[in-house]
Design an enzyme around this catalytic site. Sequence first.
Site, short mmCIF file in Angstrom:
data_model
loop_
_atom_site.label_atom_id
_atom_site.label_comp_id
_atom_site.label_asym_id
_atom_site.label_seq_id
_atom_site.Cartn_x
_atom_site.Cartn_y
_atom_site.Cartn_z
N SER A 169 0.83 -1.20 0.00
CA SER A 169 0.00 0.00 0.00
C SER A 169 0.86 1.25 0.00
O SER A 169 1.83 1.34 0.76
CB SER A 169 -0.90 0.04 1.24
OG SER A 169 -1.61 -1.16 1.39
N TYR A 218 -11.10 2.43 -4.53
CA TYR A 218 -9.78 1.92 -4.14
C TYR A 218 -9.84 0.42 -3.87
O TYR A 218 -9.03 -0.35 -4.40
CB TYR A 218 -9.32 2.69 -2.89
CG TYR A 218 -7.96 2.32 -2.34
CD1 TYR A 218 -6.82 2.99 -2.76
CD2 TYR A 218 -7.82 1.32 -1.37
CE1 TYR A 218 -5.57 2.67 -2.24
CE2 TYR A 218 -6.58 0.99 -0.85
CZ TYR A 218 -5.46 1.67 -1.29
OH TYR A 218 -4.22 1.35 -0.77
N TYR A 261 0.16 -10.99 3.24
CA TYR A 261 -0.04 -9.69 3.87
C TYR A 261 0.33 -9.83 5.33
O TYR A 261 0.35 -10.93 5.88
CB TYR A 261 -1.49 -9.23 3.70
CG TYR A 261 -1.69 -7.74 3.85
CD1 TYR A 261 -0.99 -6.83 3.06
CD2 TYR A 261 -2.59 -7.24 4.79
CE1 TYR A 261 -1.18 -5.47 3.19
CE2 TYR A 261 -2.79 -5.87 4.93
CZ TYR A 261 -2.08 -4.99 4.13
OH TYR A 261 -2.27 -3.63 4.27
#
Length: 248
Positions: free
Chosen positions: A44, A185, A209
């Site tokens: 991100s 997004y 992640y």
Amino acid sequence: MLNGAQHDSRLEPTEWSHGMYVEPYSERCRGIWHRGEHALIGVSAGNSYFSQDRLARLLAWADKGFAQVDLVYVDTHIDTMLIADGHSPAAAAKSARGTLKDLRRRIRRAVEGAAVAPGRLRVRALTELLDEPRYRSVRARTDQALREEPEFAAVVDQMVGEVIRHRIGGERPATASRLEAGREYVAAEAPLFMDAPAVFGVPSSVTCYHMPTPLQRYLVRPDSAVRAAAGHAHLVVRPPEPVRAAAS
């Protein structure tokens, strides 16, 4: 990528793997991970977690365990969300450029530090995937599920709320413009969580992640109306702390 919830003890037991703690979301995810065919690392923009050192550790881990690795950094809708936060279009564009420049520098240095085997790693911005037929096909399925499956749409909206809270804190309102920007997004990223094997043209893929997210928990549930593809696994992968601060 997506900003997730706090640690979830309902994940499968942790394994120690090449210097990282790894928690599969399910036994099916564990089995796909151990195939070692493809890892997807999502990064991100503007997320302070992704320091140069953490990225280098994650890439070194993936290089040891997978035949192919794709690192995708999110460069979509950053200016849109800044405008929704009250910035002028010019200020939002300038801030987004600076954020992405810093992120690309950290990624470049992390790749150099990890010394990944040549040809094994691809680094791309999400915008580079948007017009690819494989991504567009999965995006069409994702958008259809958002329209037709209320529980899936609700989980995505939960993710949107977490993205907004991460950006502006809990005291400011989630306005209509912020919600719309957040949905754009998350919708752009969702195909990478639903069917990475199709997007990247690989037999199986593992999305890595550093913390659990509501979307990933939902997609691996056996009773979910919308599930991750049969060859798509999800892992929580995190280094032992402390980690050195990112290089400037």
